[in-house]
Design a protein around this motif. Structure first.
Motif, PDB file in Angstrom:
ATOM      1  N   GLN A  31     -10.148 -12.048  11.480  1.00 35.22           N
ATOM      2  CA  GLN A  31     -10.703 -10.786  10.782  1.00 35.22           C
ATOM      3  C   GLN A  31     -12.046 -10.790  10.667  1.00 35.22           C
ATOM      4  O   GLN A  31     -12.923  -9.992  10.055  1.00 35.22           O
ATOM      5  CB  GLN A  31     -10.113 -10.470   9.328  1.00 35.22           C
ATOM      6  N   GLN A 114       1.872 -10.404   1.613  1.00 30.69           N
ATOM      7  CA  GLN A 114       1.560  -9.634   2.589  1.00 30.69           C
ATOM      8  C   GLN A 114       0.340  -9.699   3.099  1.00 30.69           C
ATOM      9  O   GLN A 114      -0.800  -9.805   2.359  1.00 30.69           O
ATOM     10  CB  GLN A 114       1.771  -8.123   2.210  1.00 30.69           C
ATOM     11  N   GLU A 116      -1.737  -7.839   4.906  1.00 31.74           N
ATOM     12  CA  GLU A 116      -2.608  -6.640   4.395  1.00 31.74           C
ATOM     13  C   GLU A 116      -2.986  -6.525   3.007  1.00 31.74           C
ATOM     14  O   GLU A 116      -4.117  -6.106   2.711  1.00 31.74           O
ATOM     15  CB  GLU A 116      -1.736  -5.283   4.738  1.00 31.74           C
ATOM     16  N   GLU A 117      -2.126  -6.963   2.377  1.00 33.20           N
ATOM     17  CA  GLU A 117      -2.553  -7.124   0.758  1.00 33.20           C
ATOM     18  C   GLU A 117      -3.635  -8.276   0.513  1.00 33.20           C
ATOM     19  O   GLU A 117      -4.549  -7.933  -0.306  1.00 33.20           O
ATOM     20  CB  GLU A 117      -1.095  -7.474  -0.072  1.00 33.20           C
ATOM     21  N   LEU A 119      -5.807  -9.102   2.712  1.00 31.26           N
ATOM     22  CA  LEU A 119      -6.994  -8.850   3.044  1.00 31.26           C
ATOM     23  C   LEU A 119      -7.645  -7.572   2.599  1.00 31.26           C
ATOM     24  O   LEU A 119      -8.873  -7.793   2.223  1.00 31.26           O
ATOM     25  CB  LEU A 119      -6.934  -8.187   4.563  1.00 31.26           C
ATOM     26  N   ALA A 120      -7.096  -6.802   1.637  1.00 27.19           N
ATOM     27  CA  ALA A 120      -7.372  -5.769   0.986  1.00 27.19           C
ATOM     28  C   ALA A 120      -8.133  -6.303  -0.393  1.00 27.19           C
ATOM     29  O   ALA A 120      -9.162  -5.987  -0.698  1.00 27.19           O
ATOM     30  CB  ALA A 120      -6.225  -4.865   0.718  1.00 27.19           C
TER      31      ALA A 120
END
Length: 492
Positions: A31, A114, A116-117, A119-120
């Motif tokens: 990322q 998760q 995505e969690e 990263l967010a």
């Protein structure tokens, strides 16, 4: 902070499980984050101090030193206490989460997580941290600006209070005096309570009090005013001649006039006595000298050689200039003291303009300058001799300071029951900082003008006295290298 864009940064991962380290590291590197990994608390503390990261992902269950203890150590150190710490743990109990926040964590992610969690959460806290740093930097800059302004205001306040010059601050909106230093109060004779909150019209007595109020109100248009002379009376009725300088300032968001006064009453008295004495004592011998020079020029005492005639002409010109200077000084002093009265009567504006033009026509022809007169035929109430004196003086100056083959426009128009005379030349122009002071005595644009042009430095001062005694106004607008326009506005 090593960032590739606004949401990326340097992240330190602390976990004693190699698989977790590899998974998180790979995910974050993909990322665009810069990642460092350590397997225990001691290494985490050392790495954070050596090179503080932008954010720490911290496991709780680790040998020797758990995540809570690591967080407490980091938050107790000034070097690392601002780093946001996100706990990542398999512990799901509410007590564990509360303890994570109590030791200084900013977030808590439960394993298995998760992608995505994670990263967010990381992006959110990095953004919050970045904004906090920007806010802190802005607050620091604002504090420095406030400190500098406070120091400047303290310095100004000290100078304001202790200055020997009378100083006052006047609000432009209502014209009220907001502050006045002890020297100003001493000059005016009023107490602070009698001055603060009152206008110049209310406290000053004298013929120039309205002129002061007008100068203050017009300051945004006129700019800085230097050493404008006013005649005023103090609270006890004592006559004072004061030089006022005005400058536009902003005080607590309010436009104000900074008024600095200089009491020249005694200087003016001595100056007037000296001028009167010297002028009268010089006129008699100069008149006699001029008569002798005229006698020599007539040839009654014998013929002079060409060199002698040249020297004689120089002597005659210089003597005439001295006589003009003395007469101008006496005229100016008599006008200012009221000893010369203005004899107003009906006269024709077009006739006066034509007479002035005809008087200077020979001089204009010799200088190869064309005078274009555009009069308005109207009856005015004025002292025709004094007004003619003003016109000829201004035309004379326009011719002297213009180049050959140029024009001088002498025009007039009616504006709101007033008559405006304009003398516009195409000469060398006047610097902006001298358009006001040239109407003072002995003021010239160039000091060499008195030698090369034969001026006395009193002509414009006399013009202003004449126009002001007609309840009129005289001013100049000029552009260097392009010319000047002198304006005379008189009531009809």
């Amino acid at each position: 902070m090593n960032e590739t864009n606004l949401t990326k940064g340097n992240i330190l991962i602390v976990d004693d499980t190699p698989d977790n380290l590899r998974l998180l590291s790979t995910m974050l590197v993909e990322q665009g984050y810069e990642v460092r990994s350590v397997i225990n608390g001691a290494m985490a503390i050392m790495g954070a101090k050596a090179e503080p990261p932008d954010l720490i992902l911290l496991d709780i269950n680790m040998p020797k030193m758990n995540g809570y203890e690591v967080c407490q150590h980091l938050k107790a150190d000034n070097q690392t206490q601002e780093i946001p710490i996100i706990f990542i743990s398999a512990l799901e109990d509410v007590f564990d989460k509360l303890q994570a926040f109590s030791v200084g964590g900013v977030d808590y992610i439960t394993k298995p997580f998760q992608v995505e969690e994670v990263l967010a959460r990381i992006e959110t806290h990095l953004t919050i941290c970045r904004l906090q740093k920007q806010l802190k930097e802005q607050n620091k800059q604002l504090k420095n600006e406030i400190d500098q302004r406070t120091k400047a205001e303290e310095k100004f306040a000290c100078i304001f209070r202790t200055s020997p010059n009378p100083i006052a601050i006047v609000g432009l909106e209502k014209g009220e005096i907001l502050e006045a230093n002890p020297s100003f109060l001493k000059l005016s004779g009023f107490t602070e309570q009698e001055v603060i909150g009152h206008t110049a019209n209310e406290i000053w007595i004298g013929k120039d009090k309205e002129a002061i109020a007008t100068a203050i109100q017009q300051l945004p248009q006129t700019g800085i005013i230097y050493n404008r002379e006013f005649e005023l009376r103090t609270k006890t009725g004592e006559l004072k001649i004061v030089l006022f300088s005005l400058e536009l300032i902003e005080l607590s968001g309010q436009l104000c006039a900074l008024l600095i006064a200089n009491d020249i009453t005694e200087r003016k008295r001595l100056e007037n006595e000296f001028i009167s004495l010297v002028s009268h004592e010089l006129r008699t011998p100069l008149t006699s000298l001029m008569g002798s020079l005229d006698l020599l020029e007539s040839g009654q005492l014998g013929q002079l050689s060409n060199s002698g005639i040249k020297v004689l002409n120089i002597a005659i010109n210089n003597t005439e200039r001295l006589i003009r200077l003395i007469n101008n000084i006496l005229d100016l002093e008599r006008m200012k003291s009221g000893k010369i009265t203005i004899d107003k009567h009906y006269c024709n504006s077009a006739d006066l303009m034509q007479q002035a033009t005809e008087t200077l026509q020979v001089m204009a022809d010799q200088s190869q300058i064309q005078i274009i007169t555009q009069p308005v035929d109207i009856e005015i109430v004025a002292d025709s001799d004094r007004l003619l004196q003003t016109f000829t003086n201004l035309l004379n100056n326009a011719i002297k300071f213009s180049e050959p083959m140029t024009q001088i426009l002498f025009s007039t128009e009616i504006i709101n029951k007033q008559i405006l005379f304009v003398i516009k030349d195409q000469g060398r122009g006047i610097p902006a900082d001298k358009t006001e002071i040239i109407f003072e005595r002995f003021q010239q644009v160039d000091a060499s003008d008195s030698r090369t042009k034969g001026g006395t430095g009193l002509g414009l001062a006399i013009c202003r006295q004449i126009i002001e005694q007609h309840n009129g106004k005289i001013w100049v607008e000029s552009t260097l290298g392009k010319g000047s326009s002198f304006f005379i506005l008189l009531p009809l």
